[in-house]
Design an enzyme around this catalytic site. Sequence first.
Site, short mmCIF file in Angstrom:
data_model
loop_
_atom_site.label_atom_id
_atom_site.label_comp_id
_atom_site.label_asym_id
_atom_site.label_seq_id
_atom_site.Cartn_x
_atom_site.Cartn_y
_atom_site.Cartn_z
N LYS A 145 19.64 30.39 4.73
CA LYS A 145 21.05 30.14 4.39
C LYS A 145 21.43 28.69 4.72
O LYS A 145 21.10 28.21 5.80
CB LYS A 145 21.93 31.12 5.17
N HIS A 181 22.45 35.74 10.08
CA HIS A 181 21.88 35.67 8.73
C HIS A 181 20.43 35.20 8.75
O HIS A 181 19.94 34.68 9.74
CB HIS A 181 22.70 34.71 7.86
N1 LIG Z 1 29.64 36.86 -1.89
C1 LIG Z 1 28.56 37.52 -1.45
O1 LIG Z 1 28.57 38.76 -1.30
C2 LIG Z 1 27.31 36.74 -1.15
C3 LIG Z 1 26.14 37.39 -0.81
C4 LIG Z 1 25.01 36.64 -0.59
C5 LIG Z 1 25.06 35.27 -0.73
N2 LIG Z 1 26.24 34.67 -1.05
C6 LIG Z 1 26.35 33.24 -1.27
O2 LIG Z 1 25.83 32.98 -2.57
C7 LIG Z 1 25.31 31.65 -2.60
C8 LIG Z 1 23.89 31.70 -3.12
O3 LIG Z 1 23.07 32.34 -2.17
P1 LIG Z 1 21.52 32.55 -2.48
O4 LIG Z 1 20.94 33.16 -1.26
O5 LIG Z 1 21.35 33.23 -3.80
O6 LIG Z 1 21.03 31.02 -2.62
P2 LIG Z 1 19.74 30.48 -3.37
O7 LIG Z 1 19.51 29.11 -2.81
O8 LIG Z 1 18.63 31.46 -3.34
O9 LIG Z 1 20.20 30.37 -4.90
C9 LIG Z 1 21.03 29.36 -5.39
C10 LIG Z 1 20.61 29.10 -6.84
O10 LIG Z 1 21.56 28.21 -7.42
C11 LIG Z 1 20.81 27.29 -8.21
N3 LIG Z 1 21.61 26.09 -8.45
C12 LIG Z 1 21.77 25.01 -7.63
N4 LIG Z 1 22.57 24.12 -8.23
C13 LIG Z 1 22.92 24.64 -9.44
C14 LIG Z 1 23.72 24.18 -10.51
N5 LIG Z 1 24.35 22.99 -10.47
N6 LIG Z 1 23.89 24.97 -11.59
C15 LIG Z 1 23.26 26.17 -11.65
N7 LIG Z 1 22.47 26.66 -10.68
C16 LIG Z 1 22.32 25.89 -9.58
C17 LIG Z 1 19.54 27.03 -7.40
O11 LIG Z 1 18.52 26.47 -8.21
C18 LIG Z 1 19.22 28.46 -6.95
O12 LIG Z 1 18.43 29.13 -7.91
C19 LIG Z 1 25.47 31.11 -1.19
O13 LIG Z 1 26.68 30.36 -1.10
C20 LIG Z 1 25.57 32.35 -0.35
O14 LIG Z 1 26.26 32.16 0.86
C21 LIG Z 1 27.36 35.37 -1.23
O1 LIG Z 2 22.92 35.28 2.42
C1 LIG Z 2 23.96 34.61 2.37
O2 LIG Z 2 23.94 33.37 2.23
C2 LIG Z 2 25.25 35.29 2.45
N1 LIG Z 2 26.33 34.58 2.26
C3 LIG Z 2 27.67 35.09 2.28
C4 LIG Z 2 28.46 34.45 3.38
O3 LIG Z 2 28.23 33.29 3.73
O4 LIG Z 2 29.37 35.11 3.91
C5 LIG Z 2 27.73 36.59 2.29
C6 LIG Z 2 26.66 37.22 3.11
C7 LIG Z 2 25.28 36.74 2.69
#
Ligand SMILES: NC(=O)c1ccc[n+]([C@@H]2O[C@H](COP(=O)([O-])OP(=O)(O)OC[C@H]3O[C@@H](n4cnc5c(N)ncnc54)[C@H](O)[C@@H]3O)[C@@H](O)[C@H]2O)c1
Ligand SMILES: O=C(O)C1=N[C@H](C(=O)O)CCC1
Length: 251
Positions: A140, A136
Site C-alpha cells: 500500500k 494493511h
Molecule cells: N475503496 C476501497 O474499498 C478500496 C479497497 C482497496 C484499495 N483501495 C484503494 O484503491 C487504490 C488502488 O489500490 P490497488 O491495491 O488496486 O493498487 P495497485 O497499485 O495494485 O493498482 C493501481 C493501478 O492503477 C494503475 N494506474 C496508475 N496510474 C494510472 C493512470 N493514470 N490511469 C490509469 N491507471 C493507472 C496502475 O498501473 C495499477 O494497475 C488505492 O488508493 C487503495 O488504497 C480502496
Molecule cells: O489495500 C488498500 O490499499 C486499501 N485501501 C483503502 C484505504 O486506504 O482505506 C481501503 C482498504 C484497502
Amino acid sequence: MIRVSVVGAKGRMGSHVVDAVNGAADTQLALALDAGDDLTRISPDNTDVVVEFTVPAVSLTNVLALVAQGVDVVVGTTGWTEEKLAKVREAIAAGPRPDTQKVFIAPNFAISAVLADHFSTQAAKYFESVEVIELHHPDKVDAPSGTAIHTAAGIAAARKAAGLGPVPDNTQTDGGSRGQVVDGVHVHAVRLRGLNAHEEVLFGNAGEQLVIRADSFDRGSFMPGVLLAVRKLAGDAPAGLTVGLDKFLDL
Ligand SMILES: NC(=O)c1ccc[n+]([C@@H]2O[C@H](COP(=O)([O-])OP(=O)(O)OC[C@H]3O[C@@H](n4cnc5c(N)ncnc54)[C@H](O)[C@@H]3O)[C@@H](O)[C@H]2O)c1
Ligand SMILES: O=C(O)C1=N[C@H](C(=O)O)CCC1
C-alpha cells in the site's frame, strides 16, 4: 445490462473489479484501461458507469476527465481531501450533464469496514478516549488509510457535536510513536506482509474499553460493495457527488 469500464484494470483492485463485472448477471465489461491508455476512449456511447481504482496521485485528474466526458464514475481510490472533493463538484457543475451526472467515492467498499465506521461514530460520544489503528499489506502506498482518515473524521465530528473536548493525553515527548493526528484523533498505521485491510477503533473510559474491529481478509470482500455502487449509479442514486457506501445502505 450495465456497461462498465474499469480504470486501473491491471491493479490489485481493478483486476478483481474486471472479474466481478464479468461474473455478474446484470453488468458487462466495456473497456479495461490502465496507465498509459487513452481515457477519452470512454464515452456515454460505450459506458454507463466507470469504476476507478488507481493511485491517489492521479485519481482526481482521471475523475475530472471522466466527468468532462459525461460518464458516471464510482471511485475506490484513496487520497481524497475536501479541496479535491470541491473540484469534483465544480467539474460536475461545469460539465456536460450538470443536473444528472453522478460521481460516487467510497473510502471502503467492504460491509465490515462500513459498519465499523458507522458504529464508531455512534459510540464516539460515550467515550473519553479514542484511537484508530489501521493495518494493511506493505504494498500500500498511502498511510494512514483512506478508511482510517474517514473514521477519525467521523468520530471527531461526533465528539464535537456532543460537546466533548480533546482526548486525554499527557505525552511530553513524541518521536512519531503517537501516530498521525486526524481532527484530534490519533491514527496509527501498521504495514505487515500477510495482512490485507484491517481497522481497529479503541474507545476508553475509566475502567472500561470498547474495541470495534473490521477485517478484510481478501479483496473479494470489496466486490459486493463495488457492484452495489455501480447498480445505484445506473439506477436511483442522486445526481452530484456522493461519498461513502453508508449512503446506499439502510443504516
Ligand atoms: N475503496 C476501497 O474499498 C478500496 C479497497 C482497496 C484499495 N483501495 C484503494 O484503491 C487504490 C488502488 O489500490 P490497488 O491495491 O488496486 O493498487 P495497485 O497499485 O495494485 O493498482 C493501481 C493501478 O492503477 C494503475 N494506474 C496508475 N496510474 C494510472 C493512470 N493514470 N490511469 C490509469 N491507471 C493507472 C496502475 O498501473 C495499477 O494497475 C488505492 O488508493 C487503495 O488504497 C480502496
Ligand atoms: O489495500 C488498500 O490499499 C486499501 N485501501 C483503502 C484505504 O486506504 O482505506 C481501503 C482498504 C484497502
